[in-house]
Design a protein around this motif. Structure first.
Motif, PDB file in Angstrom:
ATOM      1  N   LEU A   1       0.789  -1.407   0.169  1.00 23.06           N
ATOM      2  CA  LEU A   1       0.058  -0.034  -0.044  1.00 23.06           C
ATOM      3  C   LEU A   1       0.811   1.290  -0.027  1.00 23.06           C
ATOM      4  CD1 LEU A   1      -2.669   1.293  -0.030  1.00 23.06           C
ATOM      5  CD2 LEU A   1      -2.699   1.224   2.588  1.00 23.06           C
ATOM      6  N   SER A   2       1.895   1.280   0.774  1.00 27.67           N
ATOM      7  CA  SER A   2       2.973   2.566   0.780  1.00 27.67           C
ATOM      8  C   SER A   2       3.562   2.786  -0.495  1.00 27.67           C
ATOM      9  CB  SER A   2       3.994   2.244   2.035  1.00 27.67           C
ATOM     10  OG  SER A   2       4.806   1.209   1.852  1.00 27.67           O
TER      11      SER A   2
ATOM     12  N   LEU B   1       2.353   2.102  -3.395  1.00 29.21           N
ATOM     13  CA  LEU B   1       1.292   2.569  -4.337  1.00 29.21           C
ATOM     14  C   LEU B   1       0.878   4.056  -3.850  1.00 29.21           C
ATOM     15  CD1 LEU B   1      -0.894  -0.377  -4.650  1.00 29.21           C
ATOM     16  CD2 LEU B   1       0.781   0.213  -6.246  1.00 29.21           C
ATOM     17  N   THR B   2       1.074   4.300  -2.783  1.00 32.47           N
ATOM     18  CA  THR B   2       0.792   5.741  -2.421  1.00 32.47           C
ATOM     19  C   THR B   2       2.112   6.818  -2.333  1.00 32.47           C
ATOM     20  OG1 THR B   2       0.559   5.056  -0.229  1.00 32.47           O
ATOM     21  CG2 THR B   2      -1.303   4.881  -1.560  1.00 32.47           C
ATOM     22  N   ARG B   3       3.181   6.199  -2.417  1.00 32.25           N
ATOM     23  CA  ARG B   3       4.420   7.090  -1.934  1.00 32.25           C
ATOM     24  C   ARG B   3       4.183   8.248  -2.836  1.00 32.25           C
ATOM     25  NH1 ARG B   3       8.102   2.054  -3.542  1.00 32.25           N
ATOM     26  NH2 ARG B   3       7.474   1.912  -5.748  1.00 32.25           N
ATOM     27  N   ARG B   4       4.333   9.453  -2.336  1.00 28.48           N
ATOM     28  CA  ARG B   4       4.382  10.732  -3.075  1.00 28.48           C
ATOM     29  C   ARG B   4       5.978  11.179  -3.258  1.00 28.48           C
ATOM     30  NH1 ARG B   4       1.901  14.418  -0.242  1.00 28.48           N
ATOM     31  NH2 ARG B   4       2.102  13.126   1.744  1.00 28.48           N
TER      32      ARG B   4
ATOM     33  N   MET C   1      -1.017  12.774  -5.256  1.00 29.50           N
ATOM     34  CA  MET C   1      -2.017  11.433  -4.944  1.00 29.50           C
ATOM     35  C   MET C   1      -1.079  10.114  -5.099  1.00 29.50           C
ATOM     36  SD  MET C   1      -4.925  12.773  -7.406  1.00 29.50           S
ATOM     37  CE  MET C   1      -3.995  13.617  -8.780  1.00 29.50           C
ATOM     38  N   GLY C   2       0.263  10.237  -5.347  1.00 31.81           N
ATOM     39  CA  GLY C   2       0.995   8.862  -4.853  1.00 31.81           C
ATOM     40  C   GLY C   2       1.315   8.521  -6.468  1.00 31.81           C
ATOM     41  N   GLU C   3       2.074   7.300  -6.305  1.00 31.95           N
ATOM     42  CA  GLU C   3       2.807   7.067  -7.517  1.00 31.95           C
ATOM     43  C   GLU C   3       1.913   6.198  -8.559  1.00 31.95           C
ATOM     44  OE1 GLU C   3       7.052   5.290  -7.202  1.00 31.95           O
ATOM     45  OE2 GLU C   3       5.989   3.329  -7.802  1.00 31.95           O
TER      46      GLU C   3
END
Length: 496
Positions: free
Chosen positions: A21-22, A24-27, A121-123
């Protein structure tokens, strides 16, 4: 005092983790995006573009096939109300342009909406947006190149009395074997781009001047054949027809965001990018509505069905001579070529940014020290777009391009709202008025136009996105620079 020899302090919520999850959402922090601007493999992009040149890039990428070719596809759907369809498509572009202008002034980098999504919004969302941009820019280059061939034949017929045989000027399925003109114009654009950004911008500015003069001349002559009776049955197919035409005509506005892809080659990007985006959209919208109004006034709307090189045909009909139609065809050949040039430029810069982040192969991020351009990237993209232009019919390309663009624009409108919330302190050289109202309207208009497209377009889009996600999970997710960063380096934004 801070110990400058130690690792920078990192917010505990921003530390790199290995959970899916992190990942996919890393900015990517805004500051890091800006700091890395222009840096590529083996060299750096050169800052050489002025505000005027940026505006010309946006106009060059926008003003072309949409009015010279796609108008003939849109009028049979909406009738005389095609002018309303242009306005609706223009409003969709306007609200999104406002969001682009704010983000371009805050995050002046080459990745355009891909980079904006990465910061907000993330990667995974950034990848989806970038993949849509590949569809927008790469496929629209091919679509525009197909339209170029139609006007080239019109020009050849009016000057030397010959045309390129259908077998060599039409895609398979449309009576031909290969669209050779479409392939040629893409290769010519590639040659100019390999010379350098500034040199390409000069050529584009000359082309844009030619296309504006050409459309003004069309309006002046077309108005002489204006018949008010052509507007009697204004909306023969109702709002359904207007909506369908609007979704198709949105293709005509694709390109105003091209200036945002030049963020790392602009002399003063924070000031000039927002101005260039808004000014170009204003000029293009005025010309579109004026040309559409004159065209429908000069021809009965039913006559547009199946027409090619529509504006040239109207000029011939109004004047009773072939000279003016031939002259317009010459202007269109130059005009549409500038669209190929500038949109191809935008595609290479988006892939350049994605390569720098590790989401696509490094070859797309290599920069020539001699020209300051991603030369290998340019050659690969040009060959791909040339192949599409030579083998795929125009209509299929237009709708596929529109849905990818609308999706990316919708994400940009969301990104503005997210960045306002997460980074209220971020300097903004341009700010969208009325808080989140305009970005929300931009998102709604994008969704409306997306759902006006036919089912087969959605199927194509779904297959495209599925292929993109497979590539991301097998390649980009593991090779992302945020994933492979040293433990001391924050992999996502530290802003709260």
């Amino acid at each position: 005092m801070l110990d400058h020899g130690a690792a920078p302090p990192v917010d505990e919520t921003a530390v790199r983790t290995t959970s899916p999850l992190s990942a996919l959402t890393r900015r990517k922090p805004v500051e890091r995006l800006v700091t890395e601007g222009g840096q590529g493999e083996g060299g750096s992009l050169r800052r050489s573009l002025s505000m005027w040149q940026l505006t010309m890039i946006s106009i060059g990428a926008t003003l072309g096939t949409g009015i010279f070719v796609v108008l003939g596809d849109a009028v049979p759907k909406a009738g005389p109300a095609v002018t309303v369809a242009f306005v609706i498509a223009g409003l969709t572009a306007l609200f999104s342009a406002l969001s682009y202008a704010e983000l371009a002034g805050s995050i002046p980098v080459a990745g355009s909406s891909y980079s904006y999504a990465y910061a907000t919004m993330g990667e995974l969302v950034a990848w989806v947006c970038g993949w849509c941009l590949v569809l927008e820019y790469g496929v629209s280059v091919a679509a525009v190149a197909v339209g170029w061939g139609e006007y080239l034949n019109e020009l050849l017929d009016g000057t030397i009395g010959v045309t390129i045989p259908e077998v060599l000027s039409s895609a398979p399925g449309e009576g031909g074997v290969i669209n050779l003109p479409g392939l040629i114009v893409v290769m010519l654009a590639m040659v100019f781009l390999l010379g350098g950004a500034r040199e390409s911008a000069v050529v584009n500015t000359i082309m844009v001047a030619v296309k504006i003069v050409t459309l003004v001349i069309f309006c002046a002559i077309g108005f002489m054949g204006f018949k008010s009776g052509n507007y009697k049955d204004f909306m023969p197919l109702g709002m359904t027809g207007v909506g369908a035409a609007s979704a198709t005509l949105f293709f005509s506005y694709i390109g105003f965001d091209a200036a945002s892809t030049a963020g790392e080659e602009a002399k003063n990007p924070k000031r000039d990018l927002p101005r260039a985006i808004m000014l170009s959209l204003l000029i293009v919208t005025v010309l579109y509505v004026l040309v559409a109004a004159v065209a429908v006034g000069a021809w009965d709307w039913k006559a547009f069905e199946g027409s090619e090189a529509t504006l040239a045909a109207i000029m011939n009909d109004v004047t009773g001579q072939t000279f003016w139609g031939t002259m317009l065809a010459a202007g269109a050949v130059i005009s549409i070529a500038s669209v190929v040039l500038t949109v191809l430029y935008g595609q290479t810069r988006v892939l350049f940014a994605m390569s720098r982040d590790g989401l696509v192969p490094k070859v797309f991020g290599r920069v020539s020290r001699k020209t300051g351009t991603p030369r290998v990237n340019t050659v690969i993209v040009s060959l791909f777009c040339g192949l599409l232009a030579s083998l795929i019919p125009l209509g299929k390309l237009v709708d596929a391009t529109s849905i990818g663009t609308l999706f990316a624009f919708g994400l940009v409108n969301i990104a503005v709202i997210v960045l306002r919330y997460t980074r209220p302190d971020l300097p903004r050289t341009f700010k969208v008025a009325l808080g989140p109202v305009f970005p929300v309207l931009g998102f709604v208009f994008c969704a409306y136009n997306m759902f006006s497209l036919d089912a087969i377009t959605w199927v194509v889009f779904g297959c495209w996105m599925a292929a993109g996600l497979v590539f991301y999970f097998l390649y980009g997710m593991r090779r992302s620079r945020l994933a492979t960063a040293a433990p001391a380096e924050p992999a996502v934004s530290t802003e709260k």
